[in-house]
Write a protein that holds these residues in place. Structure first.
Motif, PDB file in Angstrom:
ATOM      1  N   LEU A 122      -6.031  -0.674 -11.815  1.00 51.94           N
ATOM      2  CA  LEU A 122      -6.446  -1.454 -10.799  1.00 51.94           C
ATOM      3  C   LEU A 122      -6.738  -0.824  -9.398  1.00 51.94           C
ATOM      4  N   GLN A 123      -6.115   0.381  -9.198  1.00 53.66           N
ATOM      5  CA  GLN A 123      -6.636   1.049  -8.057  1.00 53.66           C
ATOM      6  C   GLN A 123      -7.959   1.637  -7.848  1.00 53.66           C
ATOM      7  N   ALA A 124      -8.250   1.208  -6.370  1.00 52.87           N
ATOM      8  CA  ALA A 124      -9.783   1.446  -6.373  1.00 52.87           C
ATOM      9  C   ALA A 124     -10.222   2.880  -6.221  1.00 52.87           C
ATOM     10  N   PRO A 125     -11.300   3.344  -7.188  1.00 54.12           N
ATOM     11  CA  PRO A 125     -11.654   5.014  -7.081  1.00 54.12           C
ATOM     12  C   PRO A 125     -11.556   5.558  -5.835  1.00 54.12           C
ATOM     13  N   ARG A 126     -11.231   6.580  -5.719  1.00 51.37           N
ATOM     14  CA  ARG A 126     -11.393   7.375  -4.527  1.00 51.37           C
ATOM     15  C   ARG A 126     -11.887   8.700  -4.780  1.00 51.37           C
ATOM     16  N   VAL A 127     -12.910   9.304  -3.711  1.00 51.59           N
ATOM     17  CA  VAL A 127     -13.499  10.277  -3.991  1.00 51.59           C
ATOM     18  C   VAL A 127     -12.421  11.688  -3.648  1.00 51.59           C
ATOM     19  N   VAL A 128     -12.147  12.176  -4.414  1.00 49.59           N
ATOM     20  CA  VAL A 128     -11.063  13.215  -4.054  1.00 49.59           C
ATOM     21  C   VAL A 128     -11.551  14.602  -3.784  1.00 49.59           C
ATOM     22  N   ASP A 129     -12.846  14.829  -4.042  1.00 50.60           N
ATOM     23  CA  ASP A 129     -13.225  16.375  -4.273  1.00 50.60           C
ATOM     24  C   ASP A 129     -14.622  16.313  -3.084  1.00 50.60           C
ATOM     25  N   ALA A 130     -14.560  15.339  -2.141  1.00 49.97           N
ATOM     26  CA  ALA A 130     -15.732  15.236  -1.144  1.00 49.97           C
ATOM     27  C   ALA A 130     -15.532  16.395  -0.414  1.00 49.97           C
ATOM     28  N   ASP A 131     -16.081  17.011   0.076  1.00 49.83           N
ATOM     29  CA  ASP A 131     -16.376  18.319   1.206  1.00 49.83           C
ATOM     30  C   ASP A 131     -16.736  17.742   2.660  1.00 49.83           C
TER      31      ASP A 131
ATOM     32  N   LEU B 210       6.478   2.699 -17.234  1.00 50.63           N
ATOM     33  CA  LEU B 210       5.288   3.774 -17.407  1.00 50.63           C
ATOM     34  C   LEU B 210       4.165   2.622 -17.699  1.00 50.63           C
ATOM     35  N   LYS B 211       4.192   1.569 -18.361  1.00 52.92           N
ATOM     36  CA  LYS B 211       3.109   0.893 -18.615  1.00 52.92           C
ATOM     37  C   LYS B 211       2.763   0.016 -17.300  1.00 52.92           C
ATOM     38  N   LEU B 212       3.649  -0.365 -16.525  1.00 53.86           N
ATOM     39  CA  LEU B 212       3.429  -0.909 -15.416  1.00 53.86           C
ATOM     40  C   LEU B 212       2.706  -0.057 -14.425  1.00 53.86           C
ATOM     41  N   LEU B 213       3.020   1.195 -14.419  1.00 53.27           N
ATOM     42  CA  LEU B 213       2.556   2.020 -13.467  1.00 53.27           C
ATOM     43  C   LEU B 213       0.971   2.276 -13.884  1.00 53.27           C
ATOM     44  N   ALA B 214       0.705   2.331 -15.282  1.00 53.79           N
ATOM     45  CA  ALA B 214      -0.361   2.634 -15.674  1.00 53.79           C
ATOM     46  C   ALA B 214      -1.358   1.362 -15.500  1.00 53.79           C
ATOM     47  N   ARG B 215      -0.856   0.209 -15.409  1.00 54.90           N
ATOM     48  CA  ARG B 215      -1.655  -0.902 -15.061  1.00 54.90           C
ATOM     49  C   ARG B 215      -2.083  -0.908 -13.524  1.00 54.90           C
ATOM     50  N   PHE B 216      -0.892  -0.462 -12.680  1.00 55.89           N
ATOM     51  CA  PHE B 216      -1.428  -0.469 -11.079  1.00 55.89           C
ATOM     52  C   PHE B 216      -2.460   0.877 -11.032  1.00 55.89           C
TER      53      PHE B 216
ATOM     54  N   HIS C 119       0.841  -0.976   0.085  1.00 55.21           N
ATOM     55  CA  HIS C 119      -0.029   0.107  -0.252  1.00 55.21           C
ATOM     56  C   HIS C 119       0.908   1.344   0.062  1.00 55.21           C
ATOM     57  N   ASP C 120       1.772   1.431  -0.946  1.00 49.03           N
ATOM     58  CA  ASP C 120       2.618   2.324  -1.179  1.00 49.03           C
ATOM     59  C   ASP C 120       2.376   2.993  -2.495  1.00 49.03           C
ATOM     60  N   THR C 121       3.626   3.560  -3.080  1.00 48.66           N
ATOM     61  CA  THR C 121       3.892   4.215  -4.178  1.00 48.66           C
ATOM     62  C   THR C 121       3.899   2.915  -5.636  1.00 48.66           C
ATOM     63  N   GLY C 122       3.783   3.492  -6.662  1.00 55.78           N
ATOM     64  CA  GLY C 122       3.685   2.345  -7.730  1.00 55.78           C
ATOM     65  C   GLY C 122       5.226   1.851  -7.759  1.00 55.78           C
ATOM     66  N   ALA C 123       6.175   2.491  -7.555  1.00 54.41           N
ATOM     67  CA  ALA C 123       7.543   1.973  -7.632  1.00 54.41           C
ATOM     68  C   ALA C 123       7.717   0.820  -6.487  1.00 54.41           C
ATOM     69  N   ALA C 124       7.048   1.029  -5.522  1.00 48.51           N
ATOM     70  CA  ALA C 124       7.224  -0.181  -4.429  1.00 48.51           C
ATOM     71  C   ALA C 124       6.510  -1.420  -5.068  1.00 48.51           C
ATOM     72  N   ARG C 125       5.266  -1.174  -5.725  1.00 51.14           N
ATOM     73  CA  ARG C 125       4.467  -2.309  -6.472  1.00 51.14           C
ATOM     74  C   ARG C 125       5.470  -2.972  -7.506  1.00 51.14           C
ATOM     75  N   ILE C 126       5.996  -2.127  -8.477  1.00 47.90           N
ATOM     76  CA  ILE C 126       7.038  -2.582  -9.521  1.00 47.90           C
ATOM     77  C   ILE C 126       8.002  -3.577  -8.790  1.00 47.90           C
ATOM     78  N   THR C 127       8.582  -3.118  -7.465  1.00 43.57           N
ATOM     79  CA  THR C 127       9.574  -4.007  -7.130  1.00 43.57           C
ATOM     80  C   THR C 127       9.023  -5.129  -6.585  1.00 43.57           C
ATOM     81  N   GLU C 128       7.962  -5.199  -5.821  1.00 43.89           N
ATOM     82  CA  GLU C 128       7.365  -6.612  -5.244  1.00 43.89           C
ATOM     83  C   GLU C 128       7.033  -7.346  -6.468  1.00 43.89           C
ATOM     84  N   ARG C 129       6.225  -6.635  -7.418  1.00 39.44           N
ATOM     85  CA  ARG C 129       6.189  -7.835  -8.723  1.00 39.44           C
ATOM     86  C   ARG C 129       7.405  -8.424  -9.266  1.00 39.44           C
ATOM     87  N   ALA C 130       8.461  -7.520  -9.375  1.00 38.65           N
ATOM     88  CA  ALA C 130       9.531  -8.030  -9.778  1.00 38.65           C
ATOM     89  C   ALA C 130      10.132  -9.279  -8.900  1.00 38.65           C
ATOM     90  N   ARG C 131       9.846  -8.998  -7.554  1.00 32.81           N
ATOM     91  CA  ARG C 131      10.496 -10.111  -6.488  1.00 32.81           C
ATOM     92  C   ARG C 131       9.706 -11.325  -6.941  1.00 32.81           C
TER      93      ARG C 131
END
Length: 470
Positions: free
Chosen positions: A313-322, A304-310, A37-49
Motif C-alpha cells: 500500500l506504500q506509495a511508490p518512491r523514486v529512489v534512483d533520481a539524480d 511478515l504478511k502484515l508488513l507485506a500488506r503495508f 508515517h513510521d516503520t512497519g512495526a509502528a503500523r502493525i501496533t496501530e492496526r492492533a490498537r
C-alpha cells in the motif's frame, strides 16, 4: 494511556485472536497507513490498537492494570494470614516448641517452591507450565480473569503476556518477582510474630526423637546455624542441645532457651526471609534490564504478511533520481565493421496502455523487443544485443515519466553494444526541459525519419536537423 507493554500485549492478543480467523481490518489498515508515517512495526501496533478497541481487548488490558495491585494485595493478605496461622501453630497452645518441627513447618513449602523456581530458571522448558504453581502465575491468571469477567478473553491475554515474557527471557523473573515479594512479606510477618511471642512469653524449646541418634541433632543444629551465625545469631553448642531433652524441658536454663529461640529466628531469617528478599530485588533488576525486549516477534509469518500488506500500500518512491551529476558524454558505439545491418526497436519501461510495436516508419524486418526494467529482462536483452551487434537501436521511452539513473545506465549499456542508439518518446511529456537536458548529458539523439525529426522528439528538443546530426 498506551504503554509499550500494553501495546505489545494487545498486538500479540490480536494475533492469537486471528488464529481462529482473520478480522475485518480494511479500515484499520487504511487508518494505520494514513496516521502512522513510521516503520512497519509502528503500523502493525496501530492496526492492533484499532482492532483491540473494536473487540474490547484494550479495555480488558486497562482493567488488568487497574486491578493488578488490588489482587496482589489480596493474595498478600491471604498468605500473611496463612503465615500467621503457621506461626500460631508453632508457638501456640502449650508453649512447647519442637524446633525441628517448627523449622519444617515454617520453611518446608517455601524451600520446595523455591527449588521448583530455580529448576525452571536453570532448565527453562519454554512453557508456562514450569511456573503455573507459583504465586506470580496465580496473580496473573486471577488478574486476567477479573478484568475479563465471564465473557472476557482472559486466556488470550494470559497467552499473549506469557508469550512476550518467554520471548524476552523474562517469564521466570516477572512471575518470580511477584512470588518472591509475597513470600518476603509473609516471612516478615512470621519473623515479627515469632519475635513478639518469644519476647513476651515464656516458651520451652526442645527436640524430640524416637529413632534418631542425639548426635544427629547436634550436627544438624551446628550445620543449620552456620549461616545465621554470620549475622550474629547464636548457635547452641553440643552441651546445650544435649541438655534440652523433651522429657524434662523445664530444667533447661534461661540462657539455653534464649539461644534456642534466637537460633530458630535466625534460621527463619536466613533461609526464608533473606533469599526471597534478594531474589525479589534480583528479579526487579532483570526486569528493568530486559523489559525493552517485550516486543512481538516480527519474524513470525503472521507479522511478515502484515508488513507485506503495508509495503504493497506504500506509495511508490523514486529512489534512483539524480539531482545533479557530472556529464559523462556518450558511450562510444561499435565500429561499422563490427556490426550487423540489423535494426532493433526496444521499448523500455513503457506503460501498459502504450501501443506495441510503436507506429514507426521502419523496415518490416526490424526486431522488436520490450523490457519492463527488471534486472532479469535487462540482462537477457543486453546478452542478446551482445550477440546480435545491431547497427542501429531505437530506444522507445515513456515521455510522461522522468529519466533517472537506471534509465541512464541502461542507455549506456545499449550504446556500447550497437553501432548507433537513438531515442523516441511515446506520448506527451510534461517535463520537456528535463528530458532535453538528460539527452544532452547522456549523449543520445532523438530518432529521425528521412532526415526529419519525429514530431514528439522535435517538440521535446526544439532543435533542427543540424542540431542532432551525428
Amino acid at each position: 494511556m498506551n504503554t509499550p507493554l500494553a501495546d505489545a500485549v494487545v498486538t500479540e492478543s490480536v494475533r492469537w485472536v486471528e488464529t481462529t480467523g482473520p478480522l475485518d481490518d480494511a479500515e484499520a489498515v487504511r487508518t494505520a497507513m494514513s496516521s502512522v508515517h513510521d516503520t512497519g512495526a509502528a503500523r502493525i501496533t496501530e492496526r492492533a490498537r484499532i482492532l483491540g478497541r473494536r473487540i474490547g481487548l484494550d479495555a480488558e488490558v486497562e482493567r488488568m492494570r487497574a486491578s493488578a495491585p488490588w489482587i496482589l494485595l489480596a493474595i498478600v493478605a491471604v498468605v500473611v494470614l496463612a503465615g500467621l496461622g503457621v506461626a500460631g501453630n508453632v508457638i501456640g497452645g502449650d508453649r512447647k516448641i519442637n524446633v525441628m518441627v517448627a523449622l519444617v513447618s515454617l520453611l518446608g513449602l517455601h524451600l520446595l517452591t523455591l527449588l521448583v523456581w530455580l529448576i525452571g530458571l536453570v532448565l527453562p522448558f519454554g512453557s508456562f507450565g514450569s511456573f503455573s504453581a507459583s504465586f506470580g502465575s496465580i496473580w496473573l491468571a486471577l488478574t486476567a480473569h477479573v478484568a475479563g469477567g465471564k465473557r472476557g478473553q482472559a486466556p488470550v491475554l494470559v497467552r499473549a503476556t506469557t508469550g512476550l515474557l518467554t520471548r524476552a527471557r523474562l517469564l521466570p523473573w516477572a512471575l518470580g518477582f511477584v512470588s518472591h515479594t509475597i513470600w518476603t512479606l509473609s516471612f516478615a510477618v512470621i519473623v515479627a510474630a515469632l519475635l513478639f511471642s518469644l519476647a513476651f512469653r515464656n516458651y520451652t524449646l526442645s527436640w524430640e526423637t524416637t529413632i534418631l541418634e542425639p548426635g544427629f541433632f547436634v550436627r544438624s543444629v551446628q550445620w543449620l546455624g552456620a549461616l545465621p551465625s554470620w549475622l550474629g545469631f547464636p548457635v547452641p553448642d553440643a552441651q546445650t542441645v544435649l541438655s534440652s531433652p523433651s522429657a524434662a524441658p523445664d530444667t533447661a536454663s534461661l540462657a539455653g532457651q534464649r539461644t534456642w529461640a534466637l537460633w530458630l529466628t535466625g534460621c527463619v531469617v536466613v533461609y526464608g526471609l533473606l533469599p526471597r528478599l534478594l531474589l525479589a530485588l534480583l528479579s526487579a533488576a532483570v526486569w528493568q534490564a530486559r523489559k525493552s525486549a517485550l516486543q512481538p516477534d516480527l519474524r513470525n509469518a503472521y507479522y511478515l504478511k502484515l508488513l507485506a500488506r503495508f509495503d504493497a500500500l506504500q506509495a511508490p518512491r523514486v529512489v534512483d533520481a539524480d539531482g545533479g551529476r557530472m556529464r559523462q558524454g556518450a558511450v562510444p558505439g561499435l565500429a561499422a565493421s563490427d556490426t550487423s545491418k540489423a535494426l532493433w526497436i526496444i521499448g523500455f519501461e513503457l506503460p501498459d496502455e502504450a501501443p506495441w510495436p510503436p507506429a514507426l516508419a521502419v523496415p518490416a524486418a526490424a526486431h522488436h523487443v520490450q523490457v519492463d526494467g527488471s534486472a532479469a529482462q535487462r540482462g537477457e536483452l543486453l546478452a542478446a544485443l551482445t550477440g546480435a551487434r545491431p547497427a542501429r537501436v531505437i530506444l522507445v521511452c515513456n515521455g510522461a515519466s522522468s529519466p533517472d539513473r537506471g534509465a541512464e545506465r541502461f542507455v549506456r549499456e545499449v550504446q556500447s553494444r550497437c553501432g548507433e542508439c537513438r531515442l523516441w518518446l511515446c506520448g506527451v511529456s510534461a517535463k520537456p526541459a528535463r528530458w532535453r537536458d538528460w539527452m544532452v548529458e547522456v549523449g543520445i539523439a532523438p530518432w529521425q525519419e528521412d532526415g526529419v525529426l519525429k514530431d514528439d522528439s522535435a517538440a521535446l528538443t526544439g532543435r533542427g536537423e543540424a542540431d542532432v546530426r551525428s
